[in-house]
Design a protein around this motif. Structure first.
Motif, PDB file in Angstrom:
ATOM      1  N   LEU A  42      20.476 -33.934 -19.826  1.00  0.00           N
ATOM      2  CA  LEU A  42      20.220 -33.954 -17.615  1.00  0.00           C
ATOM      3  C   LEU A  42      20.532 -32.756 -17.458  1.00  0.00           C
ATOM      4  O   LEU A  42      19.616 -32.156 -16.275  1.00  0.00           O
ATOM      5  CB  LEU A  42      21.828 -34.999 -17.173  1.00  0.00           C
ATOM      6  CG  LEU A  42      22.052 -36.404 -17.196  1.00  0.00           C
ATOM      7  CD1 LEU A  42      23.079 -36.716 -16.681  1.00  0.00           C
ATOM      8  CD2 LEU A  42      20.580 -36.642 -16.549  1.00  0.00           C
ATOM      9  N   ILE A  54      22.662 -33.732 -10.568  1.00  0.00           N
ATOM     10  CA  ILE A  54      22.884 -34.733 -11.649  1.00  0.00           C
ATOM     11  C   ILE A  54      24.410 -34.353 -12.229  1.00  0.00           C
ATOM     12  O   ILE A  54      25.397 -34.852 -13.289  1.00  0.00           O
ATOM     13  CB  ILE A  54      22.412 -33.987 -12.893  1.00  0.00           C
ATOM     14  CG1 ILE A  54      21.824 -32.794 -13.488  1.00  0.00           C
ATOM     15  CG2 ILE A  54      21.030 -35.459 -12.694  1.00  0.00           C
ATOM     16  CD1 ILE A  54      23.097 -31.976 -14.026  1.00  0.00           C
ATOM     17  N   GLU A  56      27.384 -34.456 -10.789  1.00  0.00           N
ATOM     18  CA  GLU A  56      28.247 -35.666 -11.166  1.00  0.00           C
ATOM     19  C   GLU A  56      27.999 -36.250 -12.098  1.00  0.00           C
ATOM     20  O   GLU A  56      29.313 -36.570 -13.303  1.00  0.00           O
ATOM     21  CB  GLU A  56      28.532 -37.121 -10.042  1.00  0.00           C
ATOM     22  CG  GLU A  56      29.281 -37.506 -10.107  1.00  0.00           C
ATOM     23  CD  GLU A  56      29.183 -37.998  -8.205  1.00  0.00           C
ATOM     24  OE1 GLU A  56      30.069 -39.960  -8.056  1.00  0.00           O
ATOM     25  OE2 GLU A  56      29.333 -37.986  -7.169  1.00  0.00           O
ATOM     26  N   GLU A  57      27.095 -36.726 -12.676  1.00  0.00           N
ATOM     27  CA  GLU A  57      26.483 -37.525 -13.400  1.00  0.00           C
ATOM     28  C   GLU A  57      27.279 -37.117 -15.180  1.00  0.00           C
ATOM     29  O   GLU A  57      27.947 -37.640 -16.360  1.00  0.00           O
ATOM     30  CB  GLU A  57      25.190 -38.127 -13.889  1.00  0.00           C
ATOM     31  CG  GLU A  57      25.111 -39.786 -12.475  1.00  0.00           C
ATOM     32  CD  GLU A  57      24.791 -38.527 -11.493  1.00  0.00           C
ATOM     33  OE1 GLU A  57      24.827 -37.367 -11.882  1.00  0.00           O
ATOM     34  OE2 GLU A  57      24.004 -39.449 -10.698  1.00  0.00           O
ATOM     35  N   ALA A  60      31.104 -36.793 -16.270  1.00  0.00           N
ATOM     36  CA  ALA A  60      31.187 -37.546 -15.642  1.00  0.00           C
ATOM     37  C   ALA A  60      31.214 -38.193 -17.361  1.00  0.00           C
ATOM     38  O   ALA A  60      32.012 -38.692 -17.844  1.00  0.00           O
ATOM     39  CB  ALA A  60      31.031 -39.397 -15.414  1.00  0.00           C
ATOM     40  N   LEU A  61      29.854 -37.849 -18.338  1.00  0.00           N
ATOM     41  CA  LEU A  61      29.536 -37.351 -19.053  1.00  0.00           C
ATOM     42  C   LEU A  61      30.346 -36.666 -20.450  1.00  0.00           C
ATOM     43  O   LEU A  61      30.309 -36.791 -21.555  1.00  0.00           O
ATOM     44  CB  LEU A  61      27.735 -37.836 -20.038  1.00  0.00           C
ATOM     45  CG  LEU A  61      26.805 -38.278 -19.346  1.00  0.00           C
ATOM     46  CD1 LEU A  61      25.830 -37.740 -19.506  1.00  0.00           C
ATOM     47  CD2 LEU A  61      27.279 -39.572 -20.133  1.00  0.00           C
TER      48      LEU A  61
END
Length: 341
Positions: A42, A54, A56-57, A60-61
């Protein structure tokens, strides 16, 4: 979407400039590799397109990866500890010497046959205290690993260690040994030059020294090749290092005629730092950063440095006879402690 770690994640990690290559994830870390690879994928896409948001994503990962890493290392099996102890990016002897010691002056050769590059040692200072430091060096890439014979010493390596121990004894210098070897080299030439005799003499030299001797198992402590350096007043192990009379694969080949039984062998050998501390074989365990020494080498090296200083301080003021007697008693008592355990 499934990401193949080899074809996708590894190139992305290289683009990001990360030093821990994808090929160095251990087998049981594959789920972690995929999550970390997705996060980096990402971020790589965002670097190519600044309009993409990206973070936030990816965050989270990252959180998911951190949780998984903690879970993976919470209760490692003995076989997984063997894998971590052998990790190619784990700090090696040279890394510890470069970081912890000053004025290191390498001393080479056994004054008889050759200089064994699997063993390095010399005069140095630890916290401005003169010491003799000796250790197994595995190397950190293909070329250096071949040059250092993967940390497997030949007879001349142990005879070099004996020479340095005797020199330290003459000049009243404490000796520090850093153990990281799969075992002594089993080749024909080594046997012809007296491999077993050299190991026995090195162990004897450890027992006879009238100066403090402290040892740390920093990776693998394999067979007599490790004992020859670690017959010390104080012995410590890194949390995920291993110390045993034989490798799990070798044990499995002998007992079950099947090297694939190495997991069962690792369980039976009681080779972890935790087991050996209970048995009285070692004196203390040095905690590693989460994920193993290879994930935070500088932190690990600093912890080992503090432990070395503490162990030497505990031996200060003891005379020659006391140091020898306590060292001998320590190893004579191991059998009775082992039976009690």
């Amino acid at each position: 979407m499934h990401i193949d770690p080899i074809t996708v994640i590894y190139p992305l990690l290289q683009q990001a400039g990360q030093t821990r290559a994808m090929t160095h994830y251990l087998d049981f870390e594959r789920p972690l590799a995929e999550i970390e690879g997705k996060a980096e994928e990402l971020r790589a896409m965002a670097r190519q397109n600044e309009e993409m948001d990206i973070e936030e994503e990816a965050a989270a990962l990252d959180k998911k990866a951190a949780t998984l890493l903690k879970d993976l290392y919470k209760d490692l099996t003995p076989w997984r500890k063997c894998q971590v102890a052998r990790h190619p990016e784990r700090p090696h002897c040279r890394d510890y010497i470069n970081a912890l010691f000053t004025e290191f002056t390498p001393l080479a050769g056994d004054r008889n046959f050759a200089d064994d590059h699997a063993v390095m040692g010399g005069l140095a200072r630890l916290d401005d205290r003169p010491v003799m430091v000796i250790g197994h060096e595995k190397g950190n890439d293909t070329k250096s690993r071949i040059a250092h014979n993967f940390g497997m010493a030949r007879p001349e390596g142990y005879r070099k260690a004996i020479r340095l121990m005797q020199m330290a004894d003459r000049f009243g210098l404490p000796v520090i040994t850093l153990v990281d070897t799969p075992g002594a080299y089993p080749g024909k030439g080594a046997e012809e030059r007296g491999q077993s005799e050299a190991i026995a003499r090195s162990t004897e030299a450890c027992l006879q020294m009238g100066v403090p001797l402290v040892s740390v198992i920093i990776g693998e402590g394999g067979s007599g090749g490790a004992v020859a350096f670690a017959t010390a007043n104080k012995v410590a192990m890194l949390q995920h290092s291993v110390y045993s009379v034989i490798s799990p694969e070798g044990c499995a080949s002998i007992l079950w005629k099947d090297a694939e039984k190495m997991r069962e062998a690792a369980e039976a050998l009681r080779l972890t730092a935790q087991d050996l501390h209970k048995l009285g074989v070692i004196d203390r365990i040095i905690d590693e950063p989460l994920g193993g020494a290879h994930r935070a080498p500088e932190d690990t090296i600093a912890r080992v440095g503090r432990t070395l200083t503490d162990m030497l301080s505990a031996l200060d003021g003891k005379d020659r006879a006391t140091l020898i007697a306590e060292r001998r008693r320590k190893f004579l008592d191991m059998g009775s402690k082992g039976l009690a355990a």
